[in-house]
Motif scaffolding. Sequence first.
Motif, PDB file in Angstrom:
ATOM      1  N   THR A   7      -3.654   9.605   0.487  1.00 42.29           N
ATOM      2  CA  THR A   7      -3.676   8.213   0.911  1.00 42.29           C
ATOM      3  C   THR A   7      -2.259   7.656   1.010  1.00 42.29           C
ATOM      4  O   THR A   7      -1.964   6.842   1.883  1.00 42.29           O
ATOM      5  N   ALA A   8      -1.376   8.106   0.136  1.00 52.17           N
ATOM      6  CA  ALA A   8       0.018   7.648   0.167  1.00 52.17           C
ATOM      7  C   ALA A   8       0.712   8.103   1.442  1.00 52.17           C
ATOM      8  O   ALA A   8       1.503   7.349   2.020  1.00 52.17           O
ATOM      9  N   PHE A  45       0.818  -1.207   0.000  1.00 58.08           N
ATOM     10  CA  PHE A  45       0.000   0.000   0.000  1.00 58.08           C
ATOM     11  C   PHE A  45       0.856   1.264   0.000  1.00 58.08           C
ATOM     12  O   PHE A  45       0.509   2.254  -0.638  1.00 58.08           O
ATOM     13  N   ALA A  62      -0.526   5.840   4.141  1.00 57.46           N
ATOM     14  CA  ALA A  62       0.032   4.501   3.962  1.00 57.46           C
ATOM     15  C   ALA A  62       1.506   4.460   4.359  1.00 57.46           C
ATOM     16  O   ALA A  62       1.966   3.471   4.933  1.00 57.46           O
ATOM     17  N   GLU A  63       2.252   5.527   4.078  1.00 58.15           N
ATOM     18  CA  GLU A  63       3.655   5.574   4.481  1.00 58.15           C
ATOM     19  C   GLU A  63       3.794   5.649   6.001  1.00 58.15           C
ATOM     20  O   GLU A  63       4.697   5.036   6.576  1.00 58.15           O
ATOM     21  N   LEU A 123       2.035   1.692  -3.696  1.00 56.83           N
ATOM     22  CA  LEU A 123       1.065   1.751  -4.791  1.00 56.83           C
ATOM     23  C   LEU A 123       0.047   2.876  -4.700  1.00 56.83           C
ATOM     24  O   LEU A 123      -0.645   3.157  -5.670  1.00 56.83           O
ATOM     25  N   THR A 124      -0.064   3.523  -3.557  1.00 58.75           N
ATOM     26  CA  THR A 124      -1.068   4.572  -3.418  1.00 58.75           C
ATOM     27  C   THR A 124      -0.497   5.930  -3.789  1.00 58.75           C
ATOM     28  O   THR A 124       0.716   6.109  -3.894  1.00 58.75           O
ATOM     29  N   ARG A 125      -1.396   6.882  -3.983  1.00 56.84           N
ATOM     30  CA  ARG A 125      -0.991   8.237  -4.377  1.00 56.84           C
ATOM     31  C   ARG A 125      -1.698   9.274  -3.514  1.00 56.84           C
ATOM     32  O   ARG A 125      -2.715   9.003  -2.912  1.00 56.84           O
ATOM     33  N   SER A 135       8.375   4.621  -5.476  1.00 62.59           N
ATOM     34  CA  SER A 135       7.022   4.980  -5.050  1.00 62.59           C
ATOM     35  C   SER A 135       6.520   6.132  -5.904  1.00 62.59           C
ATOM     36  O   SER A 135       7.280   6.806  -6.582  1.00 62.59           O
ATOM     37  N   HIS A 136       5.218   6.355  -5.825  1.00 60.50           N
ATOM     38  CA  HIS A 136       4.617   7.471  -6.542  1.00 60.50           C
ATOM     39  C   HIS A 136       4.949   8.766  -5.824  1.00 60.50           C
ATOM     40  O   HIS A 136       5.219   8.785  -4.631  1.00 60.50           O
ATOM     41  N   THR A 189       4.430  12.013  -3.814  1.00 59.99           N
ATOM     42  CA  THR A 189       3.432  12.425  -2.839  1.00 59.99           C
ATOM     43  C   THR A 189       3.285  13.941  -2.803  1.00 59.99           C
ATOM     44  O   THR A 189       2.609  14.470  -1.943  1.00 59.99           O
TER      45      THR A 189
END
Length: 105
Positions: free
Chosen positions: A25-26, A17, A29-30, A20-22, A74-75, A77
Amino acid sequence: MMDIVFIPISCGIALMFAKLTRGETARKAEKNFFAFLVVMTLITIRTVVLCDEAWLIHTTTLGTMIVGALAIPSHDTFIADASPRRDADQSYHYAETTMTSRQMT
């Protein structure tokens, strides 16, 4: 059983998570991943000190979490940091710094 199966699987899901999240939410999740990392570190230390039979599983899980956090891209943030009203001057400055950093690499 929970110590051997549930915690390593939960840590793997937290890593997934986090990568994969952005956006907002990222960031959450971090933070959750960091909490799972701290918990897994403490559990691994306890398992190794007590010479428990699951030390290899916990050490492997902890190593996978650390390497996965560093190796898997990662994406961005920065989307979560952007305010709804960005003026043109800020977006121009961001584009200028992005172009400069890409030219250096």
